[in-house]
Design a protein around this motif. Structure first.
Motif, mmCIF file in Angstrom:
data_model
loop_
_atom_site.group_PDB
_atom_site.id
_atom_site.type_symbol
_atom_site.label_atom_id
_atom_site.label_comp_id
_atom_site.label_asym_id
_atom_site.label_seq_id
_atom_site.Cartn_x
_atom_site.Cartn_y
_atom_site.Cartn_z
ATOM 1 N N GLY A 54 17.584 -5.976 -0.783
ATOM 2 C CA GLY A 54 18.665 -5.119 -1.230
ATOM 3 C C GLY A 54 18.585 -3.725 -0.619
ATOM 4 O O GLY A 54 17.793 -3.462 0.283
ATOM 5 N N ARG A 55 19.391 -2.800 -1.154
ATOM 6 C CA ARG A 55 19.513 -1.464 -0.575
ATOM 7 C C ARG A 55 18.663 -0.414 -1.275
ATOM 8 O O ARG A 55 18.563 0.721 -0.795
ATOM 9 N N LEU A 56 18.080 -0.742 -2.423
ATOM 10 C CA LEU A 56 17.325 0.256 -3.172
ATOM 11 C C LEU A 56 16.122 0.724 -2.360
ATOM 12 O O LEU A 56 15.271 -0.081 -1.966
ATOM 13 N N PRO A 57 16.018 2.025 -2.090
ATOM 14 C CA PRO A 57 14.972 2.516 -1.182
ATOM 15 C C PRO A 57 13.560 2.283 -1.685
ATOM 16 O O PRO A 57 12.645 2.064 -0.886
ATOM 17 N N TRP A 58 13.335 2.338 -3.001
ATOM 18 C CA TRP A 58 11.981 2.129 -3.498
ATOM 19 C C TRP A 58 11.518 0.674 -3.319
ATOM 20 O O TRP A 58 10.333 0.425 -3.167
ATOM 21 N N SER A 62 -2.574 2.557 -2.914
ATOM 22 C CA SER A 62 -3.053 3.152 -1.673
ATOM 23 C C SER A 62 -3.630 2.076 -0.762
ATOM 24 O O SER A 62 -3.729 0.899 -1.143
ATOM 25 N N ASP A 63 -4.037 2.467 0.446
ATOM 26 C CA ASP A 63 -4.716 1.540 1.353
ATOM 27 C C ASP A 63 -5.983 0.990 0.714
ATOM 28 O O ASP A 63 -6.325 -0.191 0.879
ATOM 29 N N GLU A 64 -6.695 1.860 -0.012
ATOM 30 C CA GLU A 64 -7.940 1.420 -0.668
ATOM 31 C C GLU A 64 -7.646 0.437 -1.800
ATOM 32 O O GLU A 64 -8.376 -0.549 -1.998
ATOM 33 N N ASP A 65 -6.564 0.691 -2.547
ATOM 34 C CA ASP A 65 -6.169 -0.247 -3.613
ATOM 35 C C ASP A 65 -5.837 -1.618 -3.016
ATOM 36 O O ASP A 65 -6.198 -2.656 -3.581
ATOM 37 N N GLN A 66 -5.156 -1.606 -1.884
ATOM 38 C CA GLN A 66 -4.813 -2.860 -1.222
ATOM 39 C C GLN A 66 -6.070 -3.608 -0.787
ATOM 40 O O GLN A 66 -6.160 -4.834 -0.951
ATOM 41 N N ALA A 67 -7.028 -2.885 -0.226
ATOM 42 C CA ALA A 67 -8.278 -3.518 0.202
ATOM 43 C C ALA A 67 -9.019 -4.124 -0.990
ATOM 44 O O ALA A 67 -9.530 -5.254 -0.912
ATOM 45 N N ALA A 69 8.507 -0.184 -0.434
ATOM 46 C CA ALA A 69 7.327 -0.950 -0.879
ATOM 47 C C ALA A 69 7.141 -2.185 -0.011
ATOM 48 O O ALA A 69 6.021 -2.525 0.391
ATOM 49 N N GLN A 70 8.245 -2.876 0.325
ATOM 50 C CA GLN A 70 8.153 -4.102 1.114
ATOM 51 C C GLN A 70 7.662 -3.826 2.531
ATOM 52 O O GLN A 70 7.091 -4.712 3.173
ATOM 53 N N SER A 85 0.834 -1.212 0.000
ATOM 54 C CA SER A 85 0.000 0.000 0.000
ATOM 55 C C SER A 85 0.867 1.260 0.000
ATOM 56 O O SER A 85 0.377 2.347 0.317
ATOM 57 N N TYR A 86 2.133 1.114 -0.359
ATOM 58 C CA TYR A 86 3.029 2.266 -0.345
ATOM 59 C C TYR A 86 2.864 3.100 -1.608
ATOM 60 O O TYR A 86 2.894 2.593 -2.733
ATOM 61 N N SER A 87 2.718 4.386 -1.408
ATOM 62 C CA SER A 87 2.710 5.360 -2.497
ATOM 63 C C SER A 87 3.328 6.638 -1.941
ATOM 64 O O SER A 87 2.690 7.362 -1.184
ATOM 65 N N GLY A 88 4.583 6.892 -2.288
ATOM 66 C CA GLY A 88 5.270 8.036 -1.706
ATOM 67 C C GLY A 88 6.424 8.485 -2.568
ATOM 68 O O GLY A 88 6.443 8.261 -3.781
ATOM 69 N N LEU A 89 7.417 9.110 -1.919
ATOM 70 C CA LEU A 89 8.533 9.702 -2.640
ATOM 71 C C LEU A 89 9.228 8.709 -3.556
ATOM 72 O O LEU A 89 9.562 9.024 -4.695
ATOM 73 N N TRP A 90 9.442 7.482 -3.064
ATOM 74 C CA TRP A 90 10.213 6.505 -3.824
ATOM 75 C C TRP A 90 9.362 5.700 -4.801
ATOM 76 O O TRP A 90 9.890 4.956 -5.614
ATOM 77 N N LYS A 91 8.048 5.844 -4.707
ATOM 78 C CA LYS A 91 7.151 5.163 -5.644
ATOM 79 C C LYS A 91 5.847 5.961 -5.729
ATOM 80 O O LYS A 91 4.814 5.553 -5.197
#
Length: 505
Positions: free
Chosen positions: A474-478, A435-440, A482-483, A424-430
Motif C-alpha cells: 500500500g501507500r502508507l509510508p510507515w 535496530s540492526d542489532e535487534d534484527q541480528a 519498514a518493508q 531493522s527500520y527505526s526512523g521518522l515513520w516508525k
C-alpha cells in the motif's frame, strides 16, 4: 440587385437539397449497416466467447481411426471449437439460469433438456457454478456428407459447486465419459445428443512426490533494484549471478522465487518471460542452489469459469521447468489464506485443490506446497501437498509451541518455515522500530529454535530494498519504510550484523 439575391437564394436551396440527399443516404446506409450488424454472428455470443481468453481446458484427441469419411484438420478444429464453446455456454447458463448462447450450440432437441433443467433450478433457487478441466475425445464416426460427427469424450474432469438460496449445498469433482452426436447446421457444429455413459472414481490418486533434498536452508530472493519485478525491464543475469554466489557462500542451499501471473502473460505465457525464468534456474544450478518456484503471484481471481485459463498458465510453466536439475519444488500460491475473507474461503481452497492436481499431472516428481501466511492454516489440504510450508512474523516466544502443534496435526509431512524476518527500520515513520542489532538478535534466536526443532527454513530476504511497489504494502509510508529493511545486506551493499545468522551452520 434582385438578380443577385435570387441567385444566392437558388444556390442556398440547391446546397440544402444536396445536403438533405446526403443526410438521407447516410441515414439509409447507417440503418443498413445496423441491421446487418444485428444479424452478424460476430456480435453474438458465439464469437464473443473467445475461448482463447475465457475457456481453455486441457484437450487431447485420440488418434483418428474413425468410421465413415476421412477427417481433415480444418473440420476437426471447427468441431473442437464449437464443442468446447457448447460446454462453456452451458456452464454460463447453469450459473445464471439463462439461455444465452444455448441456441447457437445445441439443436432444438438437445435444448429441451437444458431448458427443463434451468426451469427446475429457477423454481428451487438453485444455481450451478462449474467447469470442465480435461477432455480426451475420440472421433468415432464422421458421415460421408460431412454433416454429422460422433465422438466419445473419455475421463472428462468436471468440477461443480451447487448453490441453493445462495448457500453451497454440494461441491464435487468427478470424472465421467460422454457420448456426443454433433450436427453441422448454419456453419456451426451443434450438439444433437449427449449421454453421460459412466462415472469413475473421482479421487485423484497421485502418489507423493519423491523428495530427494534432505534439508532446505534457503532464502526468498529478489534482486535489490527490482523487488517484486524480478523479470521486468531491470532483469540482469550478471546481478543475479553475483547474488547467487553470495547466497551459496553464506551456507544456504536454496532460494524461493516468484512468478507473477499477469506479468508472465496470464493464460498465454510469454516466451521471453519463460526464457528469463529458465535462465534464473540455470544460474542457480551453476551455484548448486535449488529453487522453489512460487506460482500465481499477484493473482486473486478464483472464479470457477476461469480455472481453465489458470491451468493453461500453470501447465506452460511447469512443463517448461519440470526436468530442470535446479528445480526443488512448486509453491502453488503465496499466502492464499489472506484471500479467504475477500474471495471466499471455499472458493480459494477449491481452486488450490484443483491446481495441485494440475501441477502433479504435469510433474509427478517434484514436491508441491502452499505458502500459508500463518501456522493456523497449515492443516488445510495437508493430505494433498508434499511439503507443508508456513510463514511466521509473530512473537518468537510462541514459535516453538506452534511447531509442536503442527507436528501433532501433520505428523507425516516435512515442515518448512518458508518466510520469517524482522525489519531493522527505526526512523521518522516508525520511531520505536527495531535496530540492526535487534534484527541480528532476532535471527540468532530464531535459528536456535529452528535447530532445536530440526526445522527447514527459507528466510526473508537477502537485501534491503530501495523502493517497495505500492501493490505490495500500500501507500502508507510507515509500512513501506519498514518493508524496505528486512534484508541481511543494506542499501549500500554492506552486510548487516544479522548476516552472521543467515544460516544455522
Amino acid at each position: 440587385m434582385k438578380g443577385i439575391n435570387r441567385n444566392i437564394l437558388r444556390s442556398v436551396l440547391v446546397l440544402s437539397y444536396i445536403a438533405l440527399i446526403v443526410f438521407i443516404l447516410f441515414g439509409i446506409s447507417s440503418l443498413y449497416s445496423y441491421l446487418n450488424t444485428g444479424a452478424d454472428r460476430s456480435s453474438m455470443l458465439r464469437t464473443e466467447i473467445k475461448k482463447i481468453d475465457q475457456y481453455l481446458p486441457q484437450l487431447e484427441w485420440a488418434s483418428l481411426k474413425n468410421e465413415g469419411r476421412v477427417m481433415d484438420d480444418q473440420t476437426l478444429y471447427a468441431i473442437q471449437n464449437d464443442y468446447l464453446d457448447a460446454w462453456y455456454v452451458k456452464h454460463v447458463a447453469f450459473k445464471t439460469n439463462t439461455l444465452t448462447g444455448i441456441n447457437d450450440y445445441y439443436t432444438k432437441t438437445a435444448r429441451k433438456n437444458i431448458i427443463k433443467f434451468i426451469k427446475q433450478n429457477n423454481d428451487k433457487n438453485i444455481s450451478i457454478e462449474g467447469t470442465t478441466l480435461r477432455h480426451h475425445p475420440t472421433l468415432d464416426f464422421f458421415s460421408e456428407d460431412g454433416k454429422l460427427a460422433v465422438i466419445t469424450d473419455k475421463d472428462v474432469v468436471e468440477y461443480k459447486r451447487i448453490y441453493q438460496d445462495e448457500t453451497i449445498v454440494l461441491e464435487n469433482t468427478e470424472k465421467s465419459t460422454f457420448k456426443i452426436i454433433l450436427l453441422l447446421e448454419d456453419g456451426l457444429w451443434r450438439i444433437r445428443h449427449i449421454i453421460k455413459e459412466e462415472s469413475v472414481d473421482n479421487k485423484n490418486n497421485f502418489k507423493p512426490a519423491s523428495i530427494n533434498f534432505n534439508e532446505i536452508r534457503g532464502i526468498n530472493y529478489y534482486p535489490q533494484d527490482s523487488p517484486w519485478d524480478m523479470f521486468g525491464d531491470k532483469y540482469d543475469t550478471s546481478i543475479i549471478e553475483k547474488d547467487f554466489k553470495i547466497i551459496k557462500n553464506s551456507g544456504l542451499n536454496s532460494i524461493r522465487i516468484f512468478v507473477p501471473y499477469e506479468d508472465f502473460g496470464k493464460a498465454h505465457v510469454k516466451p521471453g518471460k519463460l526464457n528469463k525464468l529458465n535462465q534464473v534456474l540455470d544460474l542457480a544450478q551453476s551455484e548448486n542452489l535449488k529453487v522453489v518456484v512460487t506460482l500465481f503471484d499477484f493473482f486473486g481471481d478464483y472464479s470457477v469459469l476461469n480455472w481453465t485459463l489458470n491451468q493453461h498458465h500453470a501447465s506452460a510453466i511447469v512443463y517448461a521447468l519440470k526436468d530442470h536439475k535446479a528445480l526443488l519444488g512448486w509453491d502453488i500460491k503465496n499466502e492464499p489464506n489472506l484471500d479467504f475473507e475477500s474471495r471466499g474461503k471455499t472458493n480459494v481452497i477449491a481452486w488450490l485443490d484443483n491446481m495441485i492436481d494440475l501441477v502433479k499431472s504435469v510433474d509427478s516428481i517434484h514436491p508441491v506446497t502452499i505458502g500459508w501466511s500463518n501456522t493456523q492454516s497449515t492443516s488445510i489440504l495437508k493430505d494433498k501437498v508434499d511439503i507443508v510450508s508456513f510463514h511466521y512474523y509473530e512473537d518468537l516466544e510462541k514459535l516453538d509451541t506452534a511447531i509442536k502443534t503442527m507436528r501433532i496435526e501433520i505428523p507425516n509431512k516435512p515442515l518448512v518455515l518458508q518466510e520469517f524476518g524482522i525489519s531493522s527500520y527505526s526512523g521518522l515513520w516508525k520511531p520505536f522500530g527495531s535496530s540492526d542489532e535487534d534484527q541480528a538478535n532476532y535471527h540468532k534466536k530464531i535459528q536456535e529454535i529452528i535447530a532445536l526443532n530440526k526445522l527447514q527454513f527459507m528466510s526473508w530476504t537477502l537485501y534491503d530494498f530501495n523502493e517497495i511497489p505500492t501493490d505490495v504494502v500500500g501507500r502508507l509510508p510507515w509500512r513501506k519504510k519498514a518493508q524496505e529493511h528486512f534484508g541481511f545486506i543494506n542499501k549500500n551493499g554492506e552486510k548487516k550484523p544479522a548476516f552472521e545468522y543467515i544460516s544455522k551452520e
